[in-house]
Design an enzyme around this catalytic site. Structure first.
Site, PDB file in Angstrom:
ATOM      1  N   GLU A  99      -1.136  -5.374   8.931  1.00  0.00           N
ATOM      2  CA  GLU A  99      -0.315  -4.704   9.939  1.00  0.00           C
ATOM      3  C   GLU A  99      -0.925  -4.888  11.327  1.00  0.00           C
ATOM      4  O   GLU A  99      -2.144  -4.957  11.467  1.00  0.00           O
ATOM      5  CB  GLU A  99      -0.223  -3.200   9.623  1.00  0.00           C
ATOM      6  N   GLU A 118       9.527  -3.870  10.422  1.00  0.00           N
ATOM      7  CA  GLU A 118       9.945  -2.601   9.807  1.00  0.00           C
ATOM      8  C   GLU A 118      10.536  -1.648  10.846  1.00  0.00           C
ATOM      9  O   GLU A 118       9.922  -1.389  11.891  1.00  0.00           O
ATOM     10  CB  GLU A 118       8.724  -1.958   9.117  1.00  0.00           C
ATOM     11  N   ASP A 132      -0.953  -6.227   0.038  1.00  0.00           N
ATOM     12  CA  ASP A 132      -1.276  -5.552   1.294  1.00  0.00           C
ATOM     13  C   ASP A 132      -2.779  -5.377   1.436  1.00  0.00           C
ATOM     14  O   ASP A 132      -3.456  -5.025   0.467  1.00  0.00           O
ATOM     15  CB  ASP A 132      -0.664  -4.142   1.282  1.00  0.00           C
ATOM     16  N   ASP A 152       0.838  -1.207   0.000  1.00  0.00           N
ATOM     17  CA  ASP A 152       0.000   0.000   0.000  1.00  0.00           C
ATOM     18  C   ASP A 152       0.875   1.260   0.000  1.00  0.00           C
ATOM     19  O   ASP A 152       0.370   2.382  -0.040  1.00  0.00           O
ATOM     20  CB  ASP A 152      -1.013  -0.006   1.153  1.00  0.00           C
ATOM     21  N   SER A 153       2.215   1.057  -0.022  1.00  0.00           N
ATOM     22  CA  SER A 153       3.136   2.175  -0.261  1.00  0.00           C
ATOM     23  C   SER A 153       2.863   2.797  -1.631  1.00  0.00           C
ATOM     24  O   SER A 153       3.382   3.868  -1.929  1.00  0.00           O
ATOM     25  CB  SER A 153       4.588   1.691  -0.185  1.00  0.00           C
ATOM     26  N   LYS A 178      -1.039  -9.378   3.388  1.00  0.00           N
ATOM     27  CA  LYS A 178      -0.264  -8.853   4.521  1.00  0.00           C
ATOM     28  C   LYS A 178      -1.139  -7.903   5.326  1.00  0.00           C
ATOM     29  O   LYS A 178      -1.832  -7.072   4.757  1.00  0.00           O
ATOM     30  CB  LYS A 178       0.992  -8.128   4.023  1.00  0.00           C
TER      31      LYS A 178
HETATM   32  O1  KIV Z   1       3.547  -1.107   1.616  1.00  0.00           O
HETATM   33  C1  KIV Z   1       4.733  -1.449   1.636  1.00  0.00           C
HETATM   34  O2  KIV Z   1       5.513  -1.138   0.744  1.00  0.00           O
HETATM   35  C2  KIV Z   1       5.200  -2.228   2.768  1.00  0.00           C
HETATM   36  C3  KIV Z   1       6.680  -2.444   2.887  1.00  0.00           C
HETATM   37  C4  KIV Z   1       7.299  -1.186   3.340  1.00  0.00           C
HETATM   38  C5  KIV Z   1       7.005  -3.579   3.774  1.00  0.00           C
HETATM   39  O3  KIV Z   1       4.436  -2.659   3.574  1.00  0.00           O
END
Ligand code: KIV
Length: 278
Positions: free
Chosen positions: A129, A196, A98, A59-60, A127
């Site tokens: 968090e 992280e 994500d 989600d970056s 993934k």
């Molecule tokens: O969204 C992302 O890019 C991430 C990485 C920084 C692990 O979760």
């Protein structure tokens, strides 16, 4: 040849995707694996041709593609679109997608509905968090066939609670909390753990305490694998260059060569170096 025999004579399927079993075997053999974020088809092809084992549709993308200062506005539709693009362009790497902010925190049922949409879009794993609070959800998903990668330490979706992008687990109390979180999440069924921006010593301790692979970003060389945001690894920073990032484009003649340098630096233990650790 009878129709029955023709069926038995199936062609060998080449180039199967990397699986969780393959990655776990690599870790059990003390071999590091590599992860990069990826958001579209052409980069998916370049990254896996350069030897990247896992593509993380992070989600970056809210930062590096959409230009936001946080990941909070990324939607399920955004994640599904980019997961589809990555799946379309790749055939070898394992794809993790994500779960964006607000798509899994309400209930395990909400998480299942949204995780199923990401798997339908082409991801092999999702993934999420958060620490022990997410164990119930991790259990619910994994019991129903959805592999989960947990994400602890600096969790960008909690940025307003954390008060900024800063080192986590730096006190005895918070370090113990992270170790406990990691153990609970593994017990709940998480098959991998992103860590992280935490002290390298703590990341190594957590890695030794777990059976599942750990994937570090700003967590030192003691993790089972490393991940970077693709744009960071190519020297394209949406803010300033974070300490834990190395520009692999420097000295490389092409993006594929730069990514190849990242892959060999991780596999040989040259990246991250001490200067990238906390
Ligand atoms: O969204 C992302 O890019 C991430 C990485 C920084 C692990 O979760």
């Amino acid at each position: 040849m009878s129709g029955k025999n023709k069926l038995i004579n199936l062609p060998v399927i080449k180039g199967m995707r990397t699986t969780l079993t393959t990655l776990q075997k690599m870790v059990d053999n003390n071999e590091k694996f590599t992860v990069l974020t990826c958001y579209d088809a052409i980069f998916a092809k370049i990254l896996e041709n350069a030897g990247v084992d896992v593509l993380l549709v992070g989600d970056s993308l809210g930062n590096v593609l959409q230009g936001h200062s946080t990941t909070l506005s990324v939607s399920m539709d955004d994640m599904i679109y980019h997961t589809r693009c990555v799946a379309q362009g790749s055939s070898k790497a394992l794809i993790i997608a994500d779960m964006p902010f607000g798509s899994y925190q309400i209930s395990p049922q909400q998480a299942f509905d949204n995780a199923a949409r990401l798997l339908a879009a082409g991801a092999q794993m999702v993934k999420i968090e958060g620490g022990n609070i997410m164990s119930e959800t991790v259990h619910f998903l994994t019991q129903r066939g959805i592999p989960v990668c947990a994400h602890i330490g600096l969790t960008p979706q909690s940025i307003h609670q954390l008060g900024g992008y800063k080192l986590q687990g730096s006190t005895d109390k918070t370090a113990k909390q992270l170790l406990d979180d990691a153990k609970h999440l593994e017990k709940a069924g998480a098959a991998m753990m992103v860590m992280e921006v935490i002290p390298a010593r703590l990341a190594k301790k957590i890695t030794h305490a777990l059976q599942i692979p750990t994937i570090g970003i700003g967590a030192g060389a003691g993790c089972s694998a490393q991940v970077l945001v693709l744009h960071d690894a190519l020297g394209l920073y949406h803010l300033k260059k974070p300490r834990f990032v190395k520009d692999f484009m420097a000295g490389a003649g092409s993006i594929q060569e730069a990514v190849g340098h990242y892959v060999s630096a991780v596999k040989t233990g040259q990246f991250p170096a001490q200067e990238h650790e906390f």
